[in-house]
Design a protein around this motif. Structure first.
Motif, PDB file in Angstrom:
ATOM      1  N   ASP A  48       5.283 -13.260  -0.706  1.00 31.34           N
ATOM      2  CA  ASP A  48       4.191 -13.650  -1.266  1.00 31.34           C
ATOM      3  C   ASP A  48       3.112 -12.032   0.356  1.00 31.34           C
ATOM      4  OD1 ASP A  48       1.814 -12.763  -2.254  1.00 31.34           O
ATOM      5  OD2 ASP A  48       1.809 -15.200  -2.745  1.00 31.34           O
ATOM      6  N   CYS A  49       3.230 -10.416   0.000  1.00 34.93           N
ATOM      7  CA  CYS A  49       1.952 -10.057   0.412  1.00 34.93           C
ATOM      8  C   CYS A  49       1.393  -9.495   0.506  1.00 34.93           C
ATOM      9  CB  CYS A  49       3.099  -9.084   1.671  1.00 34.93           C
ATOM     10  SG  CYS A  49       2.706  -9.311   3.213  1.00 34.93           S
ATOM     11  N   SER A  50       0.416 -10.146  -1.174  1.00 35.67           N
ATOM     12  CA  SER A  50      -0.895  -9.575  -1.675  1.00 35.67           C
ATOM     13  C   SER A  50      -1.894  -9.405  -1.167  1.00 35.67           C
ATOM     14  CB  SER A  50      -1.118 -10.689  -3.294  1.00 35.67           C
ATOM     15  OG  SER A  50      -1.286 -11.863  -2.926  1.00 35.67           O
ATOM     16  N   GLY A  96       2.189  -4.296  -0.197  1.00 33.15           N
ATOM     17  CA  GLY A  96       2.492  -5.107  -0.358  1.00 33.15           C
ATOM     18  C   GLY A  96       1.573  -5.583  -1.604  1.00 33.15           C
ATOM     19  N   THR A  97       2.465  -6.337  -2.132  1.00 35.25           N
ATOM     20  CA  THR A  97       2.373  -6.097  -3.555  1.00 35.25           C
ATOM     21  C   THR A  97       2.217  -7.900  -3.836  1.00 35.25           C
ATOM     22  OG1 THR A  97       4.521  -6.671  -4.502  1.00 35.25           O
ATOM     23  CG2 THR A  97       3.471  -4.568  -4.540  1.00 35.25           C
ATOM     24  N   THR A 140      -4.865  -5.870   0.995  1.00 39.59           N
ATOM     25  CA  THR A 140      -5.766  -5.663   0.461  1.00 39.59           C
ATOM     26  C   THR A 140      -5.178  -4.755   1.605  1.00 39.59           C
ATOM     27  OG1 THR A 140      -7.324  -6.286   1.503  1.00 39.59           O
ATOM     28  CG2 THR A 140      -7.684  -6.983  -0.520  1.00 39.59           C
ATOM     29  N   SER A 141      -5.709  -3.654   1.567  1.00 36.88           N
ATOM     30  CA  SER A 141      -5.609  -2.596   2.467  1.00 36.88           C
ATOM     31  C   SER A 141      -5.905  -2.653   4.358  1.00 36.88           C
ATOM     32  CB  SER A 141      -6.318  -1.384   1.977  1.00 36.88           C
ATOM     33  OG  SER A 141      -5.467  -0.398   0.479  1.00 36.88           O
ATOM     34  N   GLU A 142      -6.865  -3.760   3.439  1.00 40.77           N
ATOM     35  CA  GLU A 142      -7.866  -3.548   5.111  1.00 40.77           C
ATOM     36  C   GLU A 142      -7.225  -4.681   5.918  1.00 40.77           C
ATOM     37  OE1 GLU A 142     -11.416  -6.382   5.823  1.00 40.77           O
ATOM     38  OE2 GLU A 142     -12.221  -4.617   4.629  1.00 40.77           O
ATOM     39  N   ASN A 143      -6.507  -6.378   5.422  1.00 42.05           N
ATOM     40  CA  ASN A 143      -5.545  -6.420   6.081  1.00 42.05           C
ATOM     41  C   ASN A 143      -4.135  -6.469   6.135  1.00 42.05           C
ATOM     42  OD1 ASN A 143      -7.464  -8.734   4.818  1.00 42.05           O
ATOM     43  ND2 ASN A 143      -6.464  -9.780   2.975  1.00 42.05           N
ATOM     44  N   LEU A 144      -3.595  -5.136   5.335  1.00 41.66           N
ATOM     45  CA  LEU A 144      -2.092  -4.450   5.717  1.00 41.66           C
ATOM     46  C   LEU A 144      -2.473  -3.923   7.652  1.00 41.66           C
ATOM     47  CD1 LEU A 144      -0.885  -3.425   2.872  1.00 41.66           C
ATOM     48  CD2 LEU A 144      -0.175  -4.915   4.625  1.00 41.66           C
ATOM     49  N   GLU A 145      -4.559  -3.038   7.608  1.00 41.98           N
ATOM     50  CA  GLU A 145      -4.527  -2.511   9.095  1.00 41.98           C
ATOM     51  C   GLU A 145      -4.118  -2.846   9.863  1.00 41.98           C
ATOM     52  OE1 GLU A 145      -4.584   0.813   9.668  1.00 41.98           O
ATOM     53  OE2 GLU A 145      -3.426   1.440   7.560  1.00 41.98           O
ATOM     54  N   ARG A 146      -5.050  -4.373   9.442  1.00 45.73           N
ATOM     55  CA  ARG A 146      -4.734  -5.581  10.289  1.00 45.73           C
ATOM     56  C   ARG A 146      -3.948  -5.968  11.320  1.00 45.73           C
ATOM     57  NH1 ARG A 146      -8.574  -9.255   7.345  1.00 45.73           N
ATOM     58  NH2 ARG A 146     -10.968  -8.093   6.932  1.00 45.73           N
ATOM     59  N   GLN A 147      -2.560  -5.353  10.161  1.00 39.07           N
ATOM     60  CA  GLN A 147      -1.725  -5.916  10.891  1.00 39.07           C
ATOM     61  C   GLN A 147      -0.714  -5.539  11.553  1.00 39.07           C
ATOM     62  OE1 GLN A 147       1.861  -7.098   8.040  1.00 39.07           O
ATOM     63  NE2 GLN A 147       0.006  -8.057   6.313  1.00 39.07           N
ATOM     64  N   TRP A 148      -1.545  -3.968  11.582  1.00 39.73           N
ATOM     65  CA  TRP A 148      -0.969  -2.906  12.948  1.00 39.73           C
ATOM     66  C   TRP A 148      -1.387  -3.299  14.368  1.00 39.73           C
ATOM     67  CZ3 TRP A 148       3.089  -0.371  11.834  1.00 39.73           C
ATOM     68  CH2 TRP A 148       2.826   0.406   9.968  1.00 39.73           C
ATOM     69  N   SER A 149      -3.061  -3.671  14.740  1.00 36.66           N
ATOM     70  CA  SER A 149      -3.273  -3.821  15.918  1.00 36.66           C
ATOM     71  C   SER A 149      -3.053  -5.842  16.392  1.00 36.66           C
ATOM     72  CB  SER A 149      -4.801  -3.645  15.745  1.00 36.66           C
ATOM     73  OG  SER A 149      -5.188  -3.954  14.476  1.00 36.66           O
ATOM     74  N   ASN A 150      -2.805  -6.114  15.724  1.00 40.37           N
ATOM     75  CA  ASN A 150      -2.379  -7.549  15.991  1.00 40.37           C
ATOM     76  C   ASN A 150      -0.970  -7.974  16.874  1.00 40.37           C
ATOM     77  OD1 ASN A 150      -0.556  -7.867  14.194  1.00 40.37           O
ATOM     78  ND2 ASN A 150      -0.921  -9.913  12.513  1.00 40.37           N
ATOM     79  N   GLY A 151      -0.509  -6.760  17.613  1.00 42.44           N
ATOM     80  CA  GLY A 151       0.882  -7.769  17.990  1.00 42.44           C
ATOM     81  C   GLY A 151       1.918  -7.615  17.504  1.00 42.44           C
TER      82      GLY A 151
END
Length: 78
Positions: A24-26, A60-61, A28-39
């Motif tokens: 379950d990865c629902s 994510g859906t 938002t685009s903002e949260n997905l972008e944050r994943q790029w920078s969290n190591g």
């Protein structure tokens, strides 16, 4: 997740590799972008793909998380 689908395709002189899992990865685009920078591993994937003139997309859906990598085909290695 309990299931993952992996696909590798070659079309129009480029490779496309897609990995889709049932987590379950629902987000938002903002949260997905944050994943790029969290190591996370996603940050490393994005860096390496861009260094090789490729592209990465993460979606994510409510029921899936998909990472798609597109890389150009190298015709000759010197």
């Amino acid at each position: 997740g309990k299931k993952v689908d992996v696909a590798l395709d070659f079309e129009h002189d480029q490779w496309q590799y897609a990995m889709k899992n049932d987590v379950d990865c629902s987000n938002t685009s903002e949260n997905l972008e944050r994943q790029w920078s969290n190591g996370s591993g996603l940050a490393s994937i994005k860096q390496r793909v861009r260094e090789n003139n490729g592209q990465v997309a993460v979606e994510g859906t409510d029921t899936t998380h998909t990472v798609t990598v597109v890389l150009p085909h190298i015709k000759e290695i010197h």
